[in-house]
Enzyme design. Sequence first.
Site: not given
Length: 399
Positions: A336-338, A379
């Site tokens: 994910t972009c986290d 996401n």
Amino acid sequence: MGAQRAARAHDRVVEPRSDSADRVMPSPRLELDLAAVSRAFSAFRDALPEAEPAYAVKANPHPEVLGLLAARGASVDLASVGELDACLLAGITPARMSWGNPVKKPADVRAAVAAGVTRFTTDAPADVDLLARLAPGAAVTVRLGADDTGSATPFAGKFGVTPDEAAALLTRARDAGLRAHGLGFHPGSQQTDPDAWRRGIAAAARAVEHFGAPVAELDVGGGFPTPHAAGPVPDLATCADAIRGALAAHREVPGVGVWRPHLVAEPGRALVAEAGVLVAEVVLVADRAGRRWVYLDVGRYQGLAETEGEMIVYRLRTPGHPSDAPRGPVVLAGPTCDGDDVLYRRADVRLPLDLAPGDVVEFLGAGAYTASYASVGFNGLPPLPTVIRRPVETPEETA
Ligand SMILES: Cc1ncc(COP(=O)(O)O)c(C=O)c1O
């Protein structure tokens, strides 16, 4: 176990050795071997035959797991209406259920009572009052706060009371028309120090002394550890010996007399962890500031929540690479972009140097607290599906 129970829409059941099924396998996925769950249940019963085993549903609430454990005679420890419904669907009778979560809403208690549940755990005066109002006559177990030193995933004071507070809650429950039935504690999950059970049982004996009467039940919780990369853990027999030894040491409670409670244990991880392999795929390999980053298609939000703080470091396998392939250290990250979605930065994780996108990475011992933790759609990535591996039946067995 023939009929397929109400699995989540993204779960599936496959027969082992089915090549066509293997070709359409999703990635990531949790592969769960039911025969291994059954073996783990037998091992638990053999190690601690004097205890009623109450499976902690939260570890893996898959309908096939619940169905199997129900058929093997397990009781269950529930925490929510969702778990209650899953257990009812799996055919578990309310007599074998206990509501172990001390944090409940009135609607939870009403649903449990309507279903026929009569055993509840509590650890606060307001919760005792709630039970007295909505579940009169129910059997109440008071949870003690355990010293969970040695646990990889401690509760850190979230639950439980001191022995004298426990005695006061038992008295309050009895005076309010509930049954002051038991005492319990949880030594912290993935507990690597058998002394934690000794400490918990000593605290329970002190609570009995304060209460002035022997309670009928003692619940020694879960916490039984399973192998991970962090090194050896005590086996079930060692934990069971600690429990037995402490019970013997506290058989005689000062001012009360002999205390021989019905023993309950609530294993979660110990029944399902080793049955599960989480199969994932490499998405990207990149060098950043002198470190090799490996990004997988599974991360913190598809089930690997226990990598938070690197509490649990899973054993990893890379099936496409020989075991003697040259390896090097990596930072292992989710898709994910986290920024939090990094599994291991500090742990010494080494993977083959020629690992490339599309290669498979397997997390071993991942049957507990993975699929049940997978978030719904963070996401845009789907929750972790479970693929059930059934034992292969020979023609003689089916005849
Ligand atoms: C009340 C209770 N019982 C049992 C368990 C199961 O613990 P474990 O998976 O460590 O055996 C848990 C886990 O959090 C729990 O909260």
